[in-house]
Design a protein around this motif. Structure first.
Motif, mmCIF file in Angstrom:
data_model
loop_
_atom_site.group_PDB
_atom_site.id
_atom_site.type_symbol
_atom_site.label_atom_id
_atom_site.label_comp_id
_atom_site.label_asym_id
_atom_site.label_seq_id
_atom_site.Cartn_x
_atom_site.Cartn_y
_atom_site.Cartn_z
ATOM 1 N N GLY A 69 0.909 -1.179 -0.106
ATOM 2 C CA GLY A 69 0.125 -0.072 0.030
ATOM 3 C C GLY A 69 0.671 1.390 -0.065
ATOM 4 N N THR A 93 -2.465 -2.666 -4.119
ATOM 5 C CA THR A 93 -2.818 -1.084 -3.518
ATOM 6 C C THR A 93 -1.873 -0.133 -3.398
ATOM 7 O OG1 THR A 93 -2.334 -1.976 -1.303
ATOM 8 C CG2 THR A 93 -4.497 -2.466 -2.051
ATOM 9 N N GLY A 94 -0.462 -0.323 -3.854
ATOM 10 C CA GLY A 94 0.621 0.577 -3.675
ATOM 11 C C GLY A 94 0.861 1.445 -4.920
ATOM 12 N N ASN A 121 1.485 -1.226 -11.237
ATOM 13 C CA ASN A 121 1.436 -0.286 -10.290
ATOM 14 C C ASN A 121 2.757 0.548 -10.301
ATOM 15 O OD1 ASN A 121 3.252 -2.017 -9.507
ATOM 16 N ND2 ASN A 121 2.749 -2.625 -7.385
#
Length: 256
Positions: A69, A93-94, A121
């Motif tokens: 994250g 989520t990061g 990501n």
């Protein structure tokens, strides 16, 4: 302080290796070096460090404290060694931003990570470390590996990194530094000014760029000087760890 500033109306000068050049020309000259070496950068890293650069980077990642994250900025991220690992650590989520001022290096890094299936990501941004184009208090961790010595105004870059970090965020600077023994320093000088340009000529057909890289290492602030510069820029709890007898040092600072 490695930069020079001259009086009168003359343009301020700074170092490019052992030469003095106008400040306005340094970024362009450094760019020429990295345009030249980009295609062979990974091969040369392995050859010139005997693979040790992978261990130095692994220690940097361990000390970063990056968790799922998190938002991570890797400045001068080059071919993406750190960004690839950070991408795994932060998870879906990061967010990881691989930033480099040099378009050729950024393209090599982007192509390499896309080939490895690392994309979801990770963002790729061409950016100047002295003027980072990111919001205040945005990142949990900022790293710069073997890039700070090429920055014209290191103090400005450190303040820019501080600005984009969240309070409690970490900066990690991995950079060549000053050997801790005279014997190692003597051996390292022979290696740097004879072996590095020779390998650069044989493998990358570019001895001059590797001679500059050796000179730029000698012009970079030593461990204690860089620690003081990070403190003056506003970082707290600045520490450093010598690796390979001080040939490389990892500095770490926290944003208050």
């Amino acid at each position: 302080m490695t930069e020079e500033r001259k009086g009168g109306n003359a343009e301020p000068t700074t170092h490019f290796g052992y030469k003095s050049v106008p400040e306005s020309q340094k970024a362009e000259k450094v760019a020429e070096v990295f345009h030249s070496v980009a295609a062979k950068y990974d091969v040369m890293n392995d050859l010139l460090s005997g693979g040790m650069h992978r261990l130095w980077k692994r220690f940097t990642i361990e000390l970063s404290g990056v968790r799922p994250g998190n938002r991570v900025l890797d400045i001068a991220g080059g071919t993406g060694d750190l960004a690839r690992k950070f991408s795994q650590l932060v998870g879906p989520t990061g967010e990881v931003v691989l930033a480099d001022i040099n378009a050729s290096m950024l393209k090599v890094g982007r192509d390499r990570l896309l080939d490895l299936g690392v994309a979801g990501n990770v963002q790729f941004v061409q950016a100047d470390a002295e003027k980072l184009p990111f919001p205040d208090n945005h990142f949990d961790c900022v790293t710069i590996a073997f890039g700070l010595r090429n920055v014209t105004h290191k103090e400005d870059a450190l303040r820019s990194m501080l600005r984009v970090l969240k309070p409690g965020g970490r900066l990690l600077v991995l950079e060549f530094s000053k050997p801790t023994s005279k014997l190692m320093a003597k051996a390292y000088d022979a290696y740097s000014f004879a072996f590095m340009p020779l390998v650069g000529k044989l493998v990358a057909n570019d001895a001059a760029s590797y001679r500059y890289l050796a000179e730029s290492i000698r012009m970079h602030p030593d461990q204690e000087t860089l620690k003081a510069m990070m403190g003056q820029a506003g970082f707290d709890r600045v520490t450093y760890h010598n690796m390979t007898s001080g040939i490389v040092a990892l500095h770490r600072g926290i944003k208050p």
